[in-house]
Design a protein around this motif. Structure first.
Motif, PDB file in Angstrom:
ATOM      1  N   TYR A  22       2.571 -19.164 -18.074  1.00 27.44           N
ATOM      2  CA  TYR A  22       2.808 -20.579 -18.380  1.00 27.44           C
ATOM      3  C   TYR A  22       1.482 -21.246 -18.747  1.00 27.44           C
ATOM      4  O   TYR A  22       0.514 -20.580 -19.017  1.00 27.44           O
TER       5      TYR A  22
ATOM      6  N   ARG B 125      15.692 -12.367  -4.137  1.00 26.43           N
ATOM      7  CA  ARG B 125      15.652 -13.304  -5.273  1.00 26.43           C
ATOM      8  C   ARG B 125      16.998 -14.023  -5.426  1.00 26.43           C
ATOM      9  O   ARG B 125      17.045 -15.217  -5.683  1.00 26.43           O
TER      10      ARG B 125
ATOM     11  N   THR C 272      14.749 -21.186 -10.040  1.00 24.73           N
ATOM     12  CA  THR C 272      13.451 -21.865  -9.873  1.00 24.73           C
ATOM     13  C   THR C 272      13.601 -23.370  -9.661  1.00 24.73           C
ATOM     14  O   THR C 272      12.976 -23.950  -8.787  1.00 24.73           O
ATOM     15  N   TYR C 273      14.456 -23.998 -10.498  1.00 23.57           N
ATOM     16  CA  TYR C 273      14.633 -25.455 -10.380  1.00 23.57           C
ATOM     17  C   TYR C 273      15.777 -25.733  -9.418  1.00 23.57           C
ATOM     18  O   TYR C 273      16.933 -25.352  -9.694  1.00 23.57           O
TER      19      TYR C 273
ATOM     20  N   ARG D 167      17.381 -22.457  -2.167  1.00 23.56           N
ATOM     21  CA  ARG D 167      16.958 -23.630  -2.946  1.00 23.56           C
ATOM     22  C   ARG D 167      18.137 -24.549  -3.237  1.00 23.56           C
ATOM     23  O   ARG D 167      18.005 -25.772  -3.183  1.00 23.56           O
TER      24      ARG D 167
ATOM     25  N   ASN E  22      10.271 -26.344  -4.442  1.00 20.28           N
ATOM     26  CA  ASN E  22      11.435 -25.457  -4.312  1.00 20.28           C
ATOM     27  C   ASN E  22      11.362 -24.566  -3.066  1.00 20.28           C
ATOM     28  O   ASN E  22      11.993 -23.520  -3.018  1.00 20.28           O
TER      29      ASN E  22
HETATM   30  P1  TYD Z   1       8.359 -18.668 -11.527  1.00 28.11           P
HETATM   31  O1  TYD Z   1       7.690 -17.439 -10.998  1.00 28.11           O
HETATM   32  O2  TYD Z   1       8.808 -18.698 -12.947  1.00 28.11           O
HETATM   33  O3  TYD Z   1       9.623 -19.093 -10.632  1.00 28.11           O
HETATM   34  P2  TYD Z   1      10.173 -18.555  -9.235  1.00 28.11           P
HETATM   35  O4  TYD Z   1       9.428 -19.284  -8.162  1.00 28.11           O
HETATM   36  O5  TYD Z   1      11.631 -18.917  -9.257  1.00 28.11           O
HETATM   37  O6  TYD Z   1       9.898 -17.079  -9.225  1.00 28.11           O
HETATM   38  O7  TYD Z   1       7.356 -19.884 -11.324  1.00 28.11           O
HETATM   39  C1  TYD Z   1       6.617 -19.977 -10.154  1.00 28.11           C
HETATM   40  C2  TYD Z   1       6.597 -21.399  -9.692  1.00 28.11           C
HETATM   41  O8  TYD Z   1       5.986 -22.228 -10.681  1.00 28.11           O
HETATM   42  C3  TYD Z   1       7.945 -22.011  -9.427  1.00 28.11           C
HETATM   43  O9  TYD Z   1       8.421 -21.715  -8.147  1.00 28.11           O
HETATM   44  C4  TYD Z   1       7.677 -23.471  -9.614  1.00 28.11           C
HETATM   45  C5  TYD Z   1       6.531 -23.535 -10.583  1.00 28.11           C
HETATM   46  N1  TYD Z   1       6.936 -23.985 -11.912  1.00 28.11           N
HETATM   47  C6  TYD Z   1       6.815 -25.310 -12.226  1.00 28.11           C
HETATM   48  O10 TYD Z   1       6.386 -26.111 -11.380  1.00 28.11           O
HETATM   49  N2  TYD Z   1       7.204 -25.742 -13.463  1.00 28.11           N
HETATM   50  C7  TYD Z   1       7.702 -24.876 -14.391  1.00 28.11           C
HETATM   51  O11 TYD Z   1       8.040 -25.317 -15.526  1.00 28.11           O
HETATM   52  C8  TYD Z   1       7.822 -23.491 -14.052  1.00 28.11           C
HETATM   53  C9  TYD Z   1       8.399 -22.531 -15.058  1.00 28.11           C
HETATM   54  C10 TYD Z   1       7.431 -23.079 -12.806  1.00 28.11           C
END
Ligand code: TYD
Length: 162
Positions: free
Chosen positions: A57, A89, A95-96, A106, A126
């Motif tokens: 990202y 998982r 994630t959101y 979550r 989250n």
């Molecule tokens: P990610 O590894 O894509 O998600 P997950 O936690 O579900 O494995 O991203 C890591 C963290 O980054 C996610 O928990 C929250 C943060 N994040 C943001 O704050 N904004 C975003 O647009 C994304 C994609 C992630």
């Protein structure tokens, strides 16, 4: 296949006193806690933990995430079980939080949406992190735990599985 995976209960999960509820879900699902510690994360450690995020990202997401993870102590846990990585998982959810299904951690305990977070420049709180795949799990477990901090024992319910 028996796998190990890393979970972090992030600062908001700790501060909202959700540790017991979250751990119960994993224990109830038959996952074995083989390591656990509470720890503050500093900038250097956050960078190591989220090394892929910086590549995947943008810098802004990484900086928000680094700030978020350093807001308070986190609880790090290593879970072991059959297909532990994908099962955990699934239990954690999308994630959101606003997109996460009811029944996931979550989905049940957090509600912020991506749009709201972006509009108000808020973190996506989250609650929990879970290793994404085998490669991440290996890297993250090695980063957070020494060999001596991971334990071998038999859960009583394992006797009923064979
Ligand atoms: P990610 O590894 O894509 O998600 P997950 O936690 O579900 O494995 O991203 C890591 C963290 O980054 C996610 O928990 C929250 C943060 N994040 C943001 O704050 N904004 C975003 O647009 C994304 C994609 C992630």
């Amino acid at each position: 296949m028996i796998e190990q995976t890393l979970i972090l209960i992030k600062p908001d999960g700790v501060q909202r006193a959700l540790i017991g509820k979250i751990l119960s879900r994993f224990e109830d699902a038959g996952l074995k806690i083989i390591g656990m510690k509470m720890q503050w994360v500093d900038e250097e450690f956050a960078e190591k933990h989220y090394k892929d995020i910086k590549e995947r990202y943008d810098e802004k997401i990484f900086n928000n995430l680094s700030e978020y993870i350093r807001e308070g102590p986190v609880l790090a846990i290593v879970l072991e079980g059959v297909s532990a990585i994908p099962i955990v998982r699934k239990m954690v959810g999308s994630t959101y939080p606003s997109e996460a299904q009811p029944g996931t951690i979550r989905g049940d305990y957090s509600h912020i949406s991506k749009e709201h977070a972006n509009k108000h420049n808020k973190k996506v709180g989250n609650l929990i992190h879970a290793s994404a795949d085998e490669k991440d799990a290996k890297h993250e477990i090695n980063l957070w735990f020494t060999k001596e901090e991971l334990h071998t024992y038999t859960r009583t319910d394992e006797f009923h599985l064979v």
